[in-house]
Design a protein around this motif. Structure first.
Motif, PDB file in Angstrom:
ATOM      1  N   ALA A 413       0.834  -1.209   0.000  1.00 43.45           N
ATOM      2  CA  ALA A 413       0.000   0.000   0.000  1.00 43.45           C
ATOM      3  C   ALA A 413       0.864   1.253   0.000  1.00 43.45           C
ATOM      4  O   ALA A 413       0.706   2.138   0.834  1.00 43.45           O
ATOM      5  CB  ALA A 413      -0.926  -0.004   1.212  1.00 43.45           C
ATOM      6  N   LEU A 414       1.790   1.320  -0.952  1.00 41.99           N
ATOM      7  CA  LEU A 414       2.708   2.463  -0.995  1.00 41.99           C
ATOM      8  C   LEU A 414       2.219   3.574  -1.916  1.00 41.99           C
ATOM      9  O   LEU A 414       2.081   4.716  -1.504  1.00 41.99           O
ATOM     10  CB  LEU A 414       4.102   1.993  -1.434  1.00 41.99           C
ATOM     11  CG  LEU A 414       5.196   3.057  -1.464  1.00 41.99           C
ATOM     12  CD1 LEU A 414       5.382   3.700  -0.092  1.00 41.99           C
ATOM     13  CD2 LEU A 414       6.514   2.458  -1.948  1.00 41.99           C
ATOM     14  N   ALA A 415       1.982   3.248  -3.190  1.00 44.76           N
ATOM     15  CA  ALA A 415       1.642   4.289  -4.157  1.00 44.76           C
ATOM     16  C   ALA A 415       0.617   3.769  -5.158  1.00 44.76           C
ATOM     17  O   ALA A 415       0.455   2.556  -5.340  1.00 44.76           O
ATOM     18  CB  ALA A 415       2.891   4.773  -4.890  1.00 44.76           C
ATOM     19  N   SER A 416      -0.063   4.700  -5.834  1.00 47.51           N
ATOM     20  CA  SER A 416      -1.106   4.358  -6.792  1.00 47.51           C
ATOM     21  C   SER A 416      -1.335   5.553  -7.706  1.00 47.51           C
ATOM     22  O   SER A 416      -0.860   6.658  -7.426  1.00 47.51           O
ATOM     23  CB  SER A 416      -2.405   4.015  -6.060  1.00 47.51           C
ATOM     24  OG  SER A 416      -2.829   5.122  -5.271  1.00 47.51           O
ATOM     25  N   SER A 417      -2.061   5.333  -8.797  1.00 42.22           N
ATOM     26  CA  SER A 417      -2.433   6.464  -9.652  1.00 42.22           C
ATOM     27  C   SER A 417      -3.773   6.199 -10.322  1.00 42.22           C
ATOM     28  O   SER A 417      -4.172   5.047 -10.524  1.00 42.22           O
ATOM     29  CB  SER A 417      -1.356   6.761 -10.708  1.00 42.22           C
ATOM     30  OG  SER A 417      -1.186   5.678 -11.607  1.00 42.22           O
ATOM     31  N   VAL A 418      -4.468   7.296 -10.655  1.00 44.50           N
ATOM     32  CA  VAL A 418      -5.773   7.265 -11.315  1.00 44.50           C
ATOM     33  C   VAL A 418      -5.690   8.113 -12.575  1.00 44.50           C
ATOM     34  O   VAL A 418      -5.169   9.233 -12.537  1.00 44.50           O
ATOM     35  CB  VAL A 418      -6.876   7.827 -10.389  1.00 44.50           C
ATOM     36  CG1 VAL A 418      -8.228   7.774 -11.091  1.00 44.50           C
ATOM     37  CG2 VAL A 418      -6.920   7.079  -9.077  1.00 44.50           C
TER      38      VAL A 418
END
Length: 484
Positions: A413-418
């Motif tokens: 659960a470090l990074a994400s993008s939309v």
């Protein structure tokens, strides 16, 4: 005729030293697969010496006014700029990274981050003093925690060293830093730079120490009685081991571990722009980045078009020699990492399809082709586990609910993008995604002023920003009676 290997050494109490028992390990250039240096394989005596030096220097460094520590950090930043070409050469040899990219993408942010923490040293946060009980005044003191045992990874040896020593020193702590056993060269050079600044400005030599070695060396550091805090950037397994070891004497722990960043692409996005940015964010540094854009979830209505465009982008992405300015990334860091990436590809399920890449490149070094894999299911190994290589996976989702479920459906659960033009959707997803960072219509930019850190098995604690600085401090309540 054999070429003599360069000799790297520990930096303890202002002196470069071999390991006390003389043991060494070979350091390999991943672009060639050949050894170019030896480094100490440090044991208990070396760790004891480094901790003793840091412990002795701590009271003096702690008691400096923040402005004095700021001067040191600003001078270190200046020296990084002055010796940039040496740092670039060391890091390129360390990691096989393209020289041009180290120069443009690593040196400037590193210098900026050191300067940011130099300023943070003079901006201590705390509640206002006041009377919360009749006849008494309360104040808050923010203090350094003490000696910090820090372990840096091999994917960004220089930059992760900066992320560790800069906030720690700014807050008034002293440091014993261990680089990865595969990438010690640039960290030893950093020790030379910091040591020269400390000497020049008349500060204790033991403020900053570097101990080279392997996992056992790191274990000795974390379990040592002197450090008040252990900080590691590394694998989930390593983080768990550090947390367990540190728990034996209740050391504070700061962990930045793995990632499996979801990249959620909706049908209203600009496909060409998204593919260009995602390919760069997925393949940069050979995908050896905890925040890399390597797990794409794309809406089913544009799935085929997106996959075709991404496969084309992969085929046009180059990996190669450090002096080739047209390459995006160099080799994987070591033979074990190459074997790990190959293993993921070899174990792909029958329903998966390799759209591009999927193989080693060249007959020397640890290069791997830019790879795209489609047709995957949520519970597939390559979707659930961190590959840490230039491999982008693609899944097809039907609606927003499924996208969020799958995005959050991993242990990291470090990074994400939309990726969407719908502002309301972007705001809903930024709330729903259970990750320490959510980028919107971009992926991977970082700034010194904003925190970097995750949840779940990605660890805890923040790097960068005032939050990262705060992690290296402790809070003390002081209450005084107003009755004279």
């Amino acid at each position: 005729m054999t070429t003599a290997l360069r000799r790297l050494r520990n930096y303890i109490d202002g002196e470069f030293r071999d390991a006390a028992d003389g043991r060494t390990t070979e350091v390999v250039n991943p672009a060639t697969g050949e050894a170019y240096a030896t480094a100490p394989l440090s044991g208990p005596a070396d760790v004891d010496a480094a901790m003793a030096a840091a412990e002795a220097a701590f009271p003096v460094w702690r008691d400096l006014i923040p402005a004095e520590r700021q001067k040191v950090l600003l001078k270190i930043a200046d020296r990084f700029e002055e010796r940039a070409e040496e740092l670039i050469a060391a890091e390129s040899e360390n990691c096989g990274k393209p020289i041009a990219l180290v120069r443009s993408e690593e040196i400037p942010p590193m210098v900026d981050q050191i300067r940011f923490f130099a300023g943070a040293a003079r901006m201590l946060e705390g509640r206002a003093a006041g009377e919360y009980m009749d006849g008494f005044t309360s104040i808050i003191r923010r203090e350094p925690v003490g000696v910090c045992a820090q372990v840096a990874p091999w994917n960004y040896p220089m930059m992760m060293a900066v992320w560790k020593f800069a906030p720690a020193l700014a807050a008034g702590n002293t440091v014993v830093l261990k680089p990865s056993d595969t990438t010690p060269a640039s960290t030893v050079l950093i020790a030379d730079i910091i040591g020269s600044v400390l000497d020049e400005l008349g500060h204790p030599r033991g403020v900053f120490n570097v101990v080279c070695g392997d996992r056992e060396t790191g274990r000795l550091m974390v379990e040592h009685k002197v450090p008040a805090m252990a900080s590691i950037t590394g694998s989930v397994r390593a983080g768990m081991q550090v947390a367990e070891s540190a728990s034996k004497d209740l050391k504070r722990v700061h962990l930045e571990l793995g990632g499996k960043a979801p990249v959620v692409v909706f049908e209203d996005t600009d496909i060409a722009k998204a593919v260009e940015d995602i390919a760069t964010a997925g393949y940069f540094n050979a995908g050896q980045d905890c925040t890399a854009a390597t797990r794409v979830l794309v809406q089913e209505s544009i799935h085929d078009e997106f996959v075709a465009a991404l496969a084309k982008a992969a085929s046009e992405t180059k990996t190669g020699a450090i002096d080739d300015e047209d390459v995006l990334y160099g080799p994987l860091n070591n033979a074990n990492q190459l074997a790990q990436v190959k293993g993921f590809i070899e174990r792909l399920p029958a329903h998966a399809k390799i759209e591009a890449g999927g193989e080693q490149v060249g007959d020397k070094g640890y290069f791997f082709a830019p790879t795209v894999v489609s047709g995957l299911k949520q519970d597939d190994e390559i979707v659930q586990n961190e590959v840490f290589g230039p491999v982008i996976t693609v899944q097809s989702f039907t609606d927003e609910k499924q996208a969020v479920e799958w995005a959050n459906g991993v242990e990291y659960a470090l990074a994400s993008s939309v990726w969407t033009k719908d502002h309301a959707r972007a705001m809903r997803l930024s709330k729903a995604l259970d990750f320490g960072c959510v980028w919107i219509n971009t992926h991977i930019p970082l700034v010194a002023e904003m925190p970097h850190g995750g949840f779940k098995k990605s660890g805890y604690g923040k790097d960068l920003s005032a939050y990262g600085f705060d992690d290296y401090t402790r809070i003390k309540h002081v209450m005084t009676s107003l009755d004279g």
